[in-house]
Design a protein around this motif. Structure first.
Motif, short mmCIF file in Angstrom:
data_model
loop_
_atom_site.label_atom_id
_atom_site.label_comp_id
_atom_site.label_asym_id
_atom_site.label_seq_id
_atom_site.Cartn_x
_atom_site.Cartn_y
_atom_site.Cartn_z
N ARG A 42 -4.44 8.53 2.87
CA ARG A 42 -4.62 8.99 1.50
C ARG A 42 -5.61 10.14 1.43
O ARG A 42 -5.54 10.97 0.51
CB ARG A 42 -5.12 7.84 0.62
CG ARG A 42 -4.11 6.75 0.35
CD ARG A 42 -2.99 7.21 -0.58
NE ARG A 42 -3.49 7.73 -1.82
CZ ARG A 42 -3.85 6.99 -2.87
NH1 ARG A 42 -3.79 5.67 -2.77
NH2 ARG A 42 -4.29 7.55 -3.97
N GLU A 93 -8.67 2.63 -7.63
CA GLU A 93 -8.34 2.86 -6.22
C GLU A 93 -9.11 1.90 -5.33
O GLU A 93 -10.30 1.63 -5.55
CB GLU A 93 -8.67 4.30 -5.81
CG GLU A 93 -7.85 5.35 -6.52
CD GLU A 93 -6.42 5.40 -6.00
OE1 GLU A 93 -6.14 4.76 -4.97
OE2 GLU A 93 -5.59 6.07 -6.63
N ASP A 121 -4.67 3.55 1.77
CA ASP A 121 -4.60 2.69 0.60
C ASP A 121 -4.65 1.24 1.08
O ASP A 121 -3.86 0.83 1.95
CB ASP A 121 -3.30 2.95 -0.17
CG ASP A 121 -3.29 2.22 -1.49
OD1 ASP A 121 -3.68 2.83 -2.48
OD2 ASP A 121 -2.91 1.03 -1.49
#
Length: 566
Positions: free
Chosen positions: A46, A104, A131
């Motif tokens: 990410r 997140e 992630d």
């Protein structure tokens, strides 16, 4: 596993000469070659961030969900990384863990940027992120085929699955990250809960694993079959063992025991019974028979040796009696020689001392300084010889059991001053101070043998001066109680090792011959005479360490030593 893989990927990129050079040059070619969209998708990343040693972002790429090409790094991510102190470019700053910010949740790995040889100095920090919830946990569930769920602690619960775990974890410290909580869902299912911490070491997630309890039912069935089988087999084996034990062991052993008891009671060393076959009991019977044969042979040899020994003892006894008589006679001659030498040497020594004192007083005319110093040396040497010959005399008297001490009233302070005046030339010759400290309670009187008291204190002072190279020797008088007086002689010498103190009072013994054979070091009689005379006076002797190095000898005597056992 994902954490390890991400950490290894970060280490490979961070310990690479090309990355090390990129931090210095900010090369666009490095970015185009290595940091495209394929890199993010292939490595399932990410975020990729390069920081220099000052914490400035050199390159940062952020790939939002659903995009193919990376974009700019969100400010909240940079702030979170700085807050977690991940931008410190030191070899010890490597880390990995979970970073939960807003919506997140990332799995982050950080490494210092070094050369391909893992050498520095570090030029910055490389940070990679994946992630956590949608990628890492999905891969774990797919790989393990287990029912796994997670819940962030900063989010409200969406069901009752985590209520039990949150209640249990609420009562345990936040640092107890290894704690696992189990919940029985029903007879067929059990759930386990554990806390996951973030980069700051604070709990961030609760991990829930649910698994069926099929193994419990199998264990119950297997345990039941095992118990039944063990009982049946155990009963059969027990009966078989009892039968075999009786036939093969107990019956032959009982018979062998009766025959061995007969041998012990009768004294007949013939064993007539042997169990049949070649069993261990039969071998034991053979060993007992061999032992009895050896005992019979040894008894005969012992009787013969006893007769020879008795004859030799009679012969040696006669020789020892003659040797003892000769030794006693030799000891008497030795004691007589020591006594004669001591008595005969005291007369010329007293004459030398008298003449030297008359010369010092000017009786034979005035003296120069050198002559006065020479006379002081003569007086000190004569005093040492007098002390030595008196020690020899007491040693001879002690060996013959003839120590006879007549007591008289003695003013202790005056007697100590007299001893100091006699011993002072010896101390002055070594530039050592010699001081007397009377009792604080005032002048002390006692009933004691004057010569014995003089000899005890003189030997202690002489010993202290001999083994003191610099400093001082102190004589102190104290009164522990109304019936006793303590005289302590302390020095600032080299001290005495604790493991040698039990021997220093032995006659003619010296701690180190190579040291004590220096000039005027004596023959090792002084301290033995001290203990001898103190015991005859009814007192005691002890030795301790001085606080500022050195040794303290303490003699405790009764005020009325005339009534002592000596």
């Amino acid at each position: 596993a994902h954490g390890d893989a991400l950490y290894l990927l970060t280490r490979d990129w961070a310990s690479w000469d090309a990355t090390y050079e990129f931090i210095r040059t900010h090369s666009s070619e490095y970015v185009e070659t290595n940091l495209g969209g394929d890199t993010f998708s292939d490595a399932e990343l990410r975020a990729i961030l390069f920081f220099d040693a000052d914490g400035h972002l050199v390159y940062g790429g952020w790939l939002p969900p659903g995009d193919d090409e990376p974009g700019d790094v969100p400010p909240w991510l940079l702030k979170s990384l700085a807050d977690k102190q991940l931008l410190m470019a030191t070899p010890e700053s490597s880390t990995r863990g979970i970073l939960a910010v807003g919506e997140e949740t990332l799995l982050v790995a950080s490494r210092p940027i070094l050369t391909s040889d893992n050498e520095g100095p570090a030029r910055g920090t490389l940070i990679l992120a994946r992630d956590f919830e949608t990628k890492v946990m999905s891969d774990v569930i797919r790989t393990t085929s287990m029912d796994i769920a997670t819940k962030r602690l900063d989010r409200p619960a969406t069901g009752t699955d985590f209520a039990f775990a949150e209640t249990m974890f609420a009562s345990s410290p936040a640092s107890d990250e290894q704690k696992v909580v189990f919940e029985v869902i029903d007879d067929d299912t059990i759930a386990g809960y554990s806390r996951l911490v973030d980069l700051s070491g604070n709990p961030a997630f609760i991990l829930r694993v649910e698994t069926p309890r099929t193994i419990l039912e199998r264990a119950r069935s297997g345990l039941a079959y095992l118990l039944v089988s063990m009982v049946v087999v155990g009963v059969v084996l027990l009966l078989l063992v009892i039968y075999m034990l009786d036939r093969l062991v107990l019956l032959p052993l009982s018979r062998l025991n009766r025959h061995v008891t007969h041998v012990a009671d009768s004294g007949d060393l013939s064993l007539l019974y042997r169990p049949p076959g070649d069993t261990e009991l039969a071998q034991l019977a053979d060993s007992i028979r061999s032992m009895l044969d050896e005992i019979r042979t040894g008894r005969t040899a012992l009787e013969q040796a006893n007769e020879k020994l008795e004859r030799r003892v009679d012969e040696r006894t006669a020789a020892l009696v003659q040797a003892r008589d000769d030794a006693i006679e030799a000891l008497k001659v030795k004691d007589q020689i020591l006594a004669n030498v001591s008595h005969d040497s005291r007369t010329p020594l007293n004459t030398i001392m008298l003449r030297a004192e008359l010369m010092k007083s000017g009786r034979y005319g005035p003296l120069t300084d050198d002559q006065a110093q020479a006379l002081d040396s003569i007086v000190a040497s004569v005093n040492q010889l007098t002390l030595f010959t008196t020690n020899l005399l007491y040693e001879a008297q002690s060996a013959g059991g003839r120590v006879d001490l007549h007591s008289e009233p003695v003013e202790l302070d005056a007697e100590l001053d007299r001893i100091v005046n006699i011993m002072k030339p010896l101390a002055e010759r070594k530039n050592i101070g010699l001081f007397v400290y009377p009792a604080e309670s005032g002048p002390v009187s006692m009933i004691v043998n004057r010569q014995a008291l003089h000899q005890v204190v003189s030997n202690l002072v002489d010993n202290a001066v001999k083994f003191t190279d610099q400093g001082r020797v102190d004589i102190r008088v104290t009164t522990p109680d109304d019936s006793s007086i303590a005289i302590s002689v302390s020095d600032t010498g080299r001290g005495i090792s604790p493991d040698l103190r039990h021997r220093i009072f032995e006659p003619f013994w010296q701690a180190d011959g190579s040291v004590t054979r220096e000039a005027n070091r004596g023959v090792g009689l002084g301290l033995s005479i001290v203990r001898l005379l103190v015991e005859h006076l009814g007192g005691s002797t002890s030795i301790d360490d001085r606080e500022d190095n050195g040794t303290v000898f303490t003699v405790v005597l009764p005020r009325d030593a005339g009534s002592s056992p000596g």
